[in-house]
Write a protein that holds these residues in place. Structure first.
Motif, PDB file in Angstrom:
ATOM      1  N   LYS A  23      60.107  31.747  43.505  1.00  0.00           N
ATOM      2  CA  LYS A  23      59.437  32.914  42.955  1.00  0.00           C
ATOM      3  C   LYS A  23      59.895  34.178  43.689  1.00  0.00           C
ATOM      4  CE  LYS A  23      55.359  30.376  41.410  1.00  0.00           C
ATOM      5  NZ  LYS A  23      55.590  30.439  39.963  1.00  0.00           N
ATOM      6  N   VAL A  24      60.556  33.984  44.824  1.00  0.00           N
ATOM      7  CA  VAL A  24      61.189  35.106  45.520  1.00  0.00           C
ATOM      8  C   VAL A  24      62.574  34.651  45.996  1.00  0.00           C
ATOM      9  CG1 VAL A  24      59.030  36.148  46.328  1.00  0.00           C
ATOM     10  CG2 VAL A  24      60.189  34.467  47.752  1.00  0.00           C
ATOM     11  N   ASP A  25      63.447  35.632  46.269  1.00  0.00           N
ATOM     12  CA  ASP A  25      64.791  35.303  46.740  1.00  0.00           C
ATOM     13  C   ASP A  25      64.857  35.253  48.261  1.00  0.00           C
ATOM     14  OD1 ASP A  25      65.973  35.335  44.084  1.00  0.00           O
ATOM     15  OD2 ASP A  25      65.582  37.492  44.143  1.00  0.00           O
ATOM     16  N   LEU A  26      64.118  36.187  48.897  1.00  0.00           N
ATOM     17  CA  LEU A  26      64.118  36.252  50.359  1.00  0.00           C
ATOM     18  C   LEU A  26      62.680  36.395  50.844  1.00  0.00           C
ATOM     19  CD1 LEU A  26      66.879  38.949  51.085  1.00  0.00           C
ATOM     20  CD2 LEU A  26      67.146  36.475  51.284  1.00  0.00           C
ATOM     21  N   VAL A  27      62.444  35.906  52.051  1.00  0.00           N
ATOM     22  CA  VAL A  27      61.152  36.166  52.692  1.00  0.00           C
ATOM     23  C   VAL A  27      61.416  37.035  53.910  1.00  0.00           C
ATOM     24  CG1 VAL A  27      59.202  35.183  53.935  1.00  0.00           C
ATOM     25  CG2 VAL A  27      60.084  34.037  51.927  1.00  0.00           C
ATOM     26  N   ILE A  28      60.976  38.286  53.851  1.00  0.00           N
ATOM     27  CA  ILE A  28      61.049  39.152  55.029  1.00  0.00           C
ATOM     28  C   ILE A  28      59.616  39.389  55.429  1.00  0.00           C
ATOM     29  CG2 ILE A  28      61.932  41.292  56.020  1.00  0.00           C
ATOM     30  CD1 ILE A  28      63.967  41.426  53.880  1.00  0.00           C
ATOM     31  N   SER A  29      59.077  38.456  56.209  1.00  0.00           N
ATOM     32  CA  SER A  29      57.648  38.466  56.449  1.00  0.00           C
ATOM     33  C   SER A  29      57.385  38.068  57.899  1.00  0.00           C
ATOM     34  CB  SER A  29      56.990  37.491  55.471  1.00  0.00           C
ATOM     35  OG  SER A  29      55.610  37.510  55.601  1.00  0.00           O
ATOM     36  N   SER A  30      58.019  38.811  58.811  1.00  0.00           N
ATOM     37  CA  SER A  30      57.936  38.536  60.251  1.00  0.00           C
ATOM     38  C   SER A  30      57.956  37.034  60.508  1.00  0.00           C
ATOM     39  CB  SER A  30      56.693  39.174  60.879  1.00  0.00           C
ATOM     40  OG  SER A  30      55.540  38.825  60.154  1.00  0.00           O
ATOM     41  N   LEU A  31      58.966  36.393  59.954  1.00  0.00           N
ATOM     42  CA  LEU A  31      59.068  34.946  59.995  1.00  0.00           C
ATOM     43  C   LEU A  31      59.809  34.501  61.254  1.00  0.00           C
ATOM     44  CD1 LEU A  31      58.344  32.678  57.958  1.00  0.00           C
ATOM     45  CD2 LEU A  31      60.624  32.908  57.020  1.00  0.00           C
ATOM     46  N   GLY A  32      59.168  33.684  62.075  1.00  0.00           N
ATOM     47  CA  GLY A  32      59.836  33.131  63.252  1.00  0.00           C
ATOM     48  C   GLY A  32      60.558  31.857  62.875  1.00  0.00           C
ATOM     49  N   LYS A  33      61.519  31.476  63.751  1.00  0.00           N
ATOM     50  CA  LYS A  33      62.308  30.291  63.427  1.00  0.00           C
ATOM     51  C   LYS A  33      61.802  29.127  64.265  1.00  0.00           C
ATOM     52  CE  LYS A  33      67.116  30.209  64.020  1.00  0.00           C
ATOM     53  NZ  LYS A  33      68.432  30.649  63.521  1.00  0.00           N
ATOM     54  N   ASN A  34      61.601  27.962  63.669  1.00  0.00           N
ATOM     55  CA  ASN A  34      61.345  26.753  64.446  1.00  0.00           C
ATOM     56  C   ASN A  34      61.928  25.556  63.712  1.00  0.00           C
ATOM     57  OD1 ASN A  34      59.541  25.984  62.431  1.00  0.00           O
ATOM     58  ND2 ASN A  34      57.778  26.763  63.533  1.00  0.00           N
ATOM     59  N   ALA A  35      61.969  24.429  64.419  1.00  0.00           N
ATOM     60  CA  ALA A  35      62.658  23.252  63.869  1.00  0.00           C
ATOM     61  C   ALA A  35      62.010  22.799  62.562  1.00  0.00           C
ATOM     62  CB  ALA A  35      62.637  22.125  64.893  1.00  0.00           C
ATOM     63  N   GLU A  36      60.655  22.854  62.536  1.00  0.00           N
ATOM     64  CA  GLU A  36      59.955  22.403  61.337  1.00  0.00           C
ATOM     65  C   GLU A  36      60.332  23.256  60.130  1.00  0.00           C
ATOM     66  OE1 GLU A  36      55.480  21.901  61.459  1.00  0.00           O
ATOM     67  OE2 GLU A  36      56.113  21.286  63.464  1.00  0.00           O
ATOM     68  N   ARG A  37      60.343  24.565  60.359  1.00  0.00           N
ATOM     69  CA  ARG A  37      60.694  25.449  59.246  1.00  0.00           C
ATOM     70  C   ARG A  37      62.151  25.289  58.853  1.00  0.00           C
ATOM     71  NH1 ARG A  37      57.586  30.804  61.241  1.00  0.00           N
ATOM     72  NH2 ARG A  37      55.505  30.212  60.519  1.00  0.00           N
ATOM     73  N   GLU A  38      63.005  25.020  59.849  1.00  0.00           N
ATOM     74  CA  GLU A  38      64.429  24.890  59.528  1.00  0.00           C
ATOM     75  C   GLU A  38      64.705  23.688  58.640  1.00  0.00           C
ATOM     76  OE1 GLU A  38      67.584  26.747  62.524  1.00  0.00           O
ATOM     77  OE2 GLU A  38      65.977  25.685  63.546  1.00  0.00           O
ATOM     78  N   LYS A  39      63.768  22.723  58.656  1.00  0.00           N
ATOM     79  CA  LYS A  39      63.922  21.586  57.753  1.00  0.00           C
ATOM     80  C   LYS A  39      63.688  22.036  56.311  1.00  0.00           C
ATOM     81  CE  LYS A  39      62.238  18.116  60.808  1.00  0.00           C
ATOM     82  NZ  LYS A  39      60.892  17.664  61.165  1.00  0.00           N
ATOM     83  N   ALA A  40      62.818  23.031  56.148  1.00  0.00           N
ATOM     84  CA  ALA A  40      62.400  23.415  54.797  1.00  0.00           C
ATOM     85  C   ALA A  40      63.234  24.543  54.208  1.00  0.00           C
ATOM     86  CB  ALA A  40      60.930  23.803  54.802  1.00  0.00           C
ATOM     87  N   ILE A  41      63.586  25.515  55.041  1.00  0.00           N
ATOM     88  CA  ILE A  41      64.310  26.673  54.519  1.00  0.00           C
ATOM     89  C   ILE A  41      65.444  27.068  55.462  1.00  0.00           C
ATOM     90  CG2 ILE A  41      62.310  27.610  53.299  1.00  0.00           C
ATOM     91  CD1 ILE A  41      62.097  29.677  55.607  1.00  0.00           C
ATOM     92  N   ALA A  42      66.272  28.003  55.020  1.00  0.00           N
ATOM     93  CA  ALA A  42      67.358  28.498  55.856  1.00  0.00           C
ATOM     94  C   ALA A  42      67.012  29.900  56.348  1.00  0.00           C
ATOM     95  CB  ALA A  42      68.650  28.519  55.049  1.00  0.00           C
ATOM     96  N   PHE A  43      67.708  30.337  57.396  1.00  0.00           N
ATOM     97  CA  PHE A  43      67.446  31.653  57.963  1.00  0.00           C
ATOM     98  C   PHE A  43      68.731  32.462  58.057  1.00  0.00           C
ATOM     99  CE2 PHE A  43      64.025  29.020  59.588  1.00  0.00           C
ATOM    100  CZ  PHE A  43      62.914  29.836  59.429  1.00  0.00           C
ATOM    101  N   THR A  44      68.559  33.800  58.059  1.00  0.00           N
ATOM    102  CA  THR A  44      69.698  34.663  58.340  1.00  0.00           C
ATOM    103  C   THR A  44      69.593  35.111  59.800  1.00  0.00           C
ATOM    104  OG1 THR A  44      68.548  36.702  57.858  1.00  0.00           O
ATOM    105  CG2 THR A  44      69.530  35.554  55.988  1.00  0.00           C
ATOM    106  N   ALA A  45      70.390  36.088  60.171  1.00  0.00           N
ATOM    107  CA  ALA A  45      70.314  36.626  61.520  1.00  0.00           C
ATOM    108  C   ALA A  45      68.956  37.295  61.730  1.00  0.00           C
ATOM    109  CB  ALA A  45      71.432  37.642  61.719  1.00  0.00           C
ATOM    110  N   ALA A  46      68.559  37.446  63.003  1.00  0.00           N
ATOM    111  CA  ALA A  46      67.286  38.088  63.315  1.00  0.00           C
ATOM    112  C   ALA A  46      67.352  39.572  62.985  1.00  0.00           C
ATOM    113  CB  ALA A  46      66.958  37.889  64.782  1.00  0.00           C
ATOM    114  N   TYR A  47      66.229  40.140  62.552  1.00  0.00           N
ATOM    115  CA  TYR A  47      66.227  41.555  62.197  1.00  0.00           C
ATOM    116  C   TYR A  47      65.170  42.353  62.959  1.00  0.00           C
ATOM    117  CZ  TYR A  47      62.006  40.717  59.553  1.00  0.00           C
ATOM    118  OH  TYR A  47      60.723  40.397  59.222  1.00  0.00           O
TER     119      TYR A  47
END
Lengths: 218, 265
Positions: free
Chosen positions: B96-120
């Motif tokens: 329903k969205v293309d990107l999530v820019i929502s002060s999203l931190g990176k962790n192993a659990e989330r990395e299983k579900a989605i991909a990340f870009t560089a930190a902003y």
């Protein structure tokens, strides 16, 4: 930080209250129509529809509205159906409300004493006629209070629709609160607006009860 | 009651996770964006200064400006989708969205579900409390009441490090967590540096100070897996924005200081 005047807060809450009203109306109308069908199925003499209605009610009453909303919006997208938020909310609220109303009304119909059924049967009325002229008019009177009571709950329950992106009264309150930090003012206004929506419903219920009683007296 | 509802909801998300994975790969997100000339980006609205609302209830903040920057660079129209920390990943995973820019931190659990870009954006999570509260490390939390936002990074981390006997109170959004702390319902608060800064700025009687840092976790932009083209394109934009100072300008505007140090890419 953005400065909100009192008028800004009130205006935004009133705009958001429109969603609360719309979602409530959808829930009432959809829920009443489907609920009537559920109720009729539930008290049917035929075990097929009776059990189907029973399962429908148990499943919907036994799961949280929040999850029903969630599944209607995100769950349906998973199987490739892209439902707009309003449709998802309408489906979930209708399902939820109809299950409760169906069961409330079943109780009201079954509260009518067996003697009424027997008496009307002895007058050679058919099942639909018994329902139309004897049972339902009496059940209706009993049904007013619990129905309105539930309707008030539905009004407040629409707040859950914010999980699928609706900015209704509660959500708008939360958003404004964290931009202004005036929790007491913002939530106080939110509570007042909910009261302004629910209180007329209670008044209406009282009037209806009185009118239906008059009908019996005359 | 909301508590049990949320737990069931979370259980449902977990149960549904394999379904997400089973979705067939379809058209490339970047191609779709460029074709429709619209990028849909999930942004927060309950997390100042990353995302809050203006008087017209439209989102404003660091994340919104970053979203605008990306849309401008892609030369497409920006469609903001306000989300909360509980539903931002479902929004992404159901496309329903293309990107999530929502002060999203990176962790192993989330990395299983989605991909990340560089930190902003820079960000750290910590435990905060008034000076009189004697807490120096996670072990001291025993018997204390600590507020945290459900599903946020602090929640996941705190659940891991807090000793038995810690009373963790979970709230639905950051502002409720903050209100609970300000009103004294929780003695401590586990949250981000920026939220704490916002509390301090208001100068409450129980002015919080940093007790210990839970985790340093810069914010990343989240996107669906298997979208290497979109990922590369957004990364290129972030690198360029870091180099030409436009990201630093956003930081200055919302966090009160320019970008310092290196954000991981």
């Amino acid at each position: 930080m953005v400065q909100f005047t009192f008028w800004d807060i009130l205006r935004n809450l009133l705009l958001a209250a429109q969603w609360t009203v719309l979602l409530s109306l959808i829930a009432f109308v959809g829920g009443a129509v489907v609920g009537l069908i559920v109720c009729v199925a539930r008290i049917s003499k035929n075990p097929g529809p009776r059990w189907a209605a029973r399962i429908y009610i148990e499943v919907l009453q036994g799961t949280p509205l929040l999850m029903q909303l969630f599944l209607c919006f995100f769950g349906l997208s998973l199987i490739g159906l892209n439902v707009p938020p309003l449709a998802a909310a309408a489906i979930a609220l209708t399902l939820y409300t109809s299950a409760f109303l169906g069961e409330i009304w079943r109780g009201c119909v079954e509260a009518i004493s067996k003697g009424q059924w027997e008496a009307s049967a002895s007058l050679a009325l058919t099942y639909p006629e018994q329902m139309r002229y004897v049972i339902l008019p009496q059940a209706l009177r009993i049904a007013v209070a619990p129905t309105v009571g539930f309707a008030v709950q539905v009004v407040k329950g629409t707040a859950l629709a914010s999980i699928i992106g609706f900015v209704e009264l509660t959500k708008a309150g939360t958003m404004i609160n964290n931009a202004t930090f005036q929790s007491f003012l913002v939530y106080g206004l939110v509570a007042l607006l909910y009261f302004a929506l629910c209180f007329p419903l209670s008044l209406l219920s009282r009037r209806l009860e009185r009118r239906l009683n008059v009908a019996r007296a005359s | 009651m909301p508590l049990s509802r949320r737990s069931i909801l979370l259980a449902a998300i977990v149960a549904a996770a394999p379904l997400f994975a089973a979705l067939p790969a379809h058209a490339d997100a970047l191609d779709d964006i460029l074709k429709t000339k619209v990028i849909r980006i999930a942004v927060p609205q309950d997390f100042p200064p990353f995302g809050s609302v203006g008087t017209d209830l439209k989102p404003v903040g660091y994340d919104i400006d970053t979203a605008q920057l990306i849309a401008d660079k892609l030369k497409v129209k920006l469609e903001l989708v306000p989300v909360t920390s509980a539903n931002r990943l479902p929004y992404l995973q159901t496309k329903k969205v293309d990107l999530v820019i929502s002060s999203l931190g990176k962790n192993a659990e989330r990395e299983k579900a989605i991909a990340f870009t560089a930190a902003y954006a820079p960000f750290f999570s910590g435990v905060f409390a008034p000076a009189k509260t004697a807490v120096k490390s996670a072990a001291d939390l025993k018997g204390k009441t600590i507020g945290v936002t459900r599903g946020a990074l602090e929640d996941l981390e705190l659940t891991k490090i807090a000793p038995e006997g810690t009373d963790i109170k979970r709230f639905e959004d950051n502002n409720t967590t903050m209100t609970a702390f300000l009103s004294g319902q929780t003695e401590l608060i586990a949250t981000g540096n920026v939220v704490a800064a916002a509390i301090i700025a208001r100068n409450p009687p129980n002015k919080p100070e940093t007790k210990f840092i839970i985790k340093e976790s810069p914010c990343y932009i989240g996107l669906n897996k298997d979208e290497p083209k979109l990922q590369a394109e957004v990364n290129k934009i972030i690198v360029a924005a870091k180099a030409d100072g436009s990201l630093s300008k956003i930081s200055q505007k919302w966090l009160g200081q320019p970008l310092t140090g290196d954000l991981p890419s």
